[in-house]
Each structure stands twice: as structure tokens, then as C-alpha cells.
Design a protein around this motif. Structure first.
Motif, PDB file in Angstrom:
ATOM      1  N   ALA A  81      42.486  52.179   3.912  1.00 34.04           N
ATOM      2  CA  ALA A  81      41.993  53.561   3.952  1.00 34.04           C
ATOM      3  C   ALA A  81      40.576  53.605   4.511  1.00 34.04           C
ATOM      4  O   ALA A  81      40.256  54.440   5.366  1.00 34.04           O
ATOM      5  CB  ALA A  81      42.043  54.185   2.560  1.00 34.04           C
ATOM      6  N   GLY A  82      39.726  52.713   4.054  1.00 41.67           N
ATOM      7  CA  GLY A  82      38.349  52.669   4.544  1.00 41.67           C
ATOM      8  C   GLY A  82      38.284  52.359   6.031  1.00 41.67           C
ATOM      9  O   GLY A  82      37.515  52.990   6.778  1.00 41.67           O
ATOM     10  N   GLU A  86      36.837  54.952   8.945  1.00 42.51           N
ATOM     11  CA  GLU A  86      35.748  54.576   9.851  1.00 42.51           C
ATOM     12  C   GLU A  86      36.197  54.642  11.307  1.00 42.51           C
ATOM     13  O   GLU A  86      35.480  55.149  12.174  1.00 42.51           O
ATOM     14  CB  GLU A  86      35.240  53.173   9.516  1.00 42.51           C
ATOM     15  CG  GLU A  86      34.035  52.776  10.325  1.00 42.51           C
ATOM     16  CD  GLU A  86      33.459  51.419   9.953  1.00 42.51           C
ATOM     17  OE1 GLU A  86      32.480  51.030  10.596  1.00 42.51           O
ATOM     18  OE2 GLU A  86      33.975  50.752   9.036  1.00 42.51           O
ATOM     19  N   CYS A  87      37.387  54.159  11.566  1.00 47.87           N
ATOM     20  CA  CYS A  87      37.916  54.178  12.931  1.00 47.87           C
ATOM     21  C   CYS A  87      38.180  55.612  13.398  1.00 47.87           C
ATOM     22  O   CYS A  87      37.880  55.965  14.543  1.00 47.87           O
ATOM     23  CB  CYS A  87      39.183  53.335  13.024  1.00 47.87           C
ATOM     24  SG  CYS A  87      39.775  53.077  14.707  1.00 47.87           S
ATOM     25  N   ALA A  88      38.720  56.445  12.536  1.00 49.43           N
ATOM     26  CA  ALA A  88      38.985  57.846  12.891  1.00 49.43           C
ATOM     27  C   ALA A  88      37.683  58.555  13.244  1.00 49.43           C
ATOM     28  O   ALA A  88      37.636  59.339  14.198  1.00 49.43           O
ATOM     29  CB  ALA A  88      39.693  58.566  11.746  1.00 49.43           C
ATOM     30  N   GLU A  89      36.642  58.263  12.486  1.00 47.92           N
ATOM     31  CA  GLU A  89      35.336  58.869  12.768  1.00 47.92           C
ATOM     32  C   GLU A  89      34.839  58.448  14.148  1.00 47.92           C
ATOM     33  O   GLU A  89      34.345  59.268  14.922  1.00 47.92           O
ATOM     34  CB  GLU A  89      34.338  58.467  11.684  1.00 47.92           C
ATOM     35  CG  GLU A  89      32.994  59.129  11.824  1.00 47.92           C
ATOM     36  CD  GLU A  89      32.046  58.752  10.688  1.00 47.92           C
ATOM     37  OE1 GLU A  89      30.867  58.510  10.984  1.00 47.92           O
ATOM     38  OE2 GLU A  89      32.490  58.699   9.523  1.00 47.92           O
ATOM     39  N   LEU A 106      45.129  58.326  12.143  1.00 44.68           N
ATOM     40  CA  LEU A 106      44.385  57.558  11.143  1.00 44.68           C
ATOM     41  C   LEU A 106      43.988  58.393   9.937  1.00 44.68           C
ATOM     42  O   LEU A 106      43.933  57.877   8.816  1.00 44.68           O
ATOM     43  CB  LEU A 106      43.161  56.912  11.777  1.00 44.68           C
ATOM     44  CG  LEU A 106      43.477  55.842  12.813  1.00 44.68           C
ATOM     45  CD1 LEU A 106      42.202  55.228  13.354  1.00 44.68           C
ATOM     46  CD2 LEU A 106      44.400  54.779  12.276  1.00 44.68           C
ATOM     47  N   GLU A 107      43.736  59.651  10.140  1.00 49.43           N
ATOM     48  CA  GLU A 107      43.432  60.519   8.993  1.00 49.43           C
ATOM     49  C   GLU A 107      44.632  60.597   8.057  1.00 49.43           C
ATOM     50  O   GLU A 107      44.479  60.532   6.829  1.00 49.43           O
ATOM     51  CB  GLU A 107      43.020  61.907   9.478  1.00 49.43           C
ATOM     52  CG  GLU A 107      41.643  61.909  10.120  1.00 49.43           C
ATOM     53  CD  GLU A 107      41.292  63.214  10.820  1.00 49.43           C
ATOM     54  OE1 GLU A 107      42.042  64.204  10.692  1.00 49.43           O
ATOM     55  OE2 GLU A 107      40.251  63.236  11.505  1.00 49.43           O
ATOM     56  N   ARG A 114      45.049  56.130   0.383  1.00 45.59           N
ATOM     57  CA  ARG A 114      44.268  56.531  -0.806  1.00 45.59           C
ATOM     58  C   ARG A 114      45.205  56.870  -1.972  1.00 45.59           C
ATOM     59  O   ARG A 114      44.929  56.541  -3.115  1.00 45.59           O
ATOM     60  CB  ARG A 114      43.362  57.709  -0.484  1.00 45.59           C
ATOM     61  CG  ARG A 114      42.233  57.365   0.429  1.00 45.59           C
ATOM     62  CD  ARG A 114      40.937  57.096  -0.313  1.00 45.59           C
ATOM     63  NE  ARG A 114      39.916  56.683   0.646  1.00 45.59           N
ATOM     64  CZ  ARG A 114      39.242  55.540   0.559  1.00 45.59           C
ATOM     65  NH1 ARG A 114      39.456  54.730  -0.432  1.00 45.59           N
ATOM     66  NH2 ARG A 114      38.351  55.221   1.464  1.00 45.59           N
ATOM     67  N   SER A 115      46.323  57.531  -1.667  1.00 46.72           N
ATOM     68  CA  SER A 115      47.264  57.881  -2.735  1.00 46.72           C
ATOM     69  C   SER A 115      47.959  56.637  -3.295  1.00 46.72           C
ATOM     70  O   SER A 115      48.370  56.628  -4.449  1.00 46.72           O
ATOM     71  CB  SER A 115      48.287  58.909  -2.250  1.00 46.72           C
ATOM     72  OG  SER A 115      49.193  58.337  -1.340  1.00 46.72           O
TER      73      SER A 115
END
Length: 119
Positions: A81-82, A86-89, A106-107, A114-115
Motif C-alpha cells: 500500500a505504501g 508513493e508511486c501513484a503520487e 495504484l490508488e 490497506r483493507s
């Protein structure tokens, strides 16, 4: 047989896990494509390329861990998730279609992972 059909045959995989496996595999694919496209664009894309490669490796590993019900899946979900976030950003900073599509995928993957952290 479609991937979703194959995953549904794994008896310990519920719908949430199945969705996350599919999201991770889609993220790995789009990141491989995005990294390849970024490599051809030259300077200024090194960070995007590196992060995409990190996600491709992490997401595919997380999918395999979920498929085999690994005891380490929740920890890897957090890492995945992290990396996705970061990659999506980073991808969202670039105008190219491949980066924009990558950021969208990626979002979804990050949200799904996360879930799984609490599953």
C-alpha cells in the motif's frame, strides 16, 4: 479461464482477498508498462521508473502471499500500500497517459491493500 475464475477456486480466498489479488496483479502489470515507457522518455523519469519497478515486484509478491495464505501477508499489504501510494503520487505529476493510468490503478491497489492489513 479468466483470472477471477481461477482465484475463486482457491478455497481460502474470500471476495475481499480475491479483489486485492486482482488489484495487485493489475498494478504489477501497469507498473511494468509504465516503467518501460518511462525508460524511453529519458531524463526526469528515473524516480517514476524506480517506484514503478518497486510496486511491480511488491504487488506481485503480495498477490502470491495472499494466494497461499501466508502469515506475512498483512505486513506485506502495508508495504505494498505504501509503495503504491508513493508511486501513484509520482506518476500523477507526469502528463503522459501511461503515468496517469498507472496512478489511477495504484490508488485502487493501495486502498485494497490497506483493507487487507486488518484482515
Amino acid at each position: 479461464m479468466a483470472l477471477s475464475e481461477t482465484i475463486s477456486k482457491i478455497d481460502h480466498v474470500d471476495d475481499e482477498t480475491s479483489d486485492c489479488i486482482e488489484n495487485c496483479l493489475e498494478a504489477a502489470e501497469v507498473c511494468e508498462w509504465c516503467a518501460d515507457e518511462c525508460a524511453g522518455e529519458g531524463e526526469g523519469m528515473a524516480e517514476c521508473l524506480r517506484l514503478c519497478r518497486d510496486v511491480a515486484d511488491t504487488a506481485s509478491l503480495h498477490a502470491r502471499f495472499m494466494a497461499r495464505s501466508s502469515n506475512y501477508s498483512a505486513e506485506l499489504a502495508e508495504v505494498c500500500a505504501g509503495a503504491c501510494e508513493e508511486c501513484a503520487e509520482e506518476c500523477s505529476r507526469h502528463d503522459s497517459d501511461h503515468c496517469q493510468l498507472c496512478a489511477d490503478v495504484l490508488e485502487n491497489c493501495a486502498e485494497s491493500c490497506r483493507s487487507m492489513m486488518s484482515a
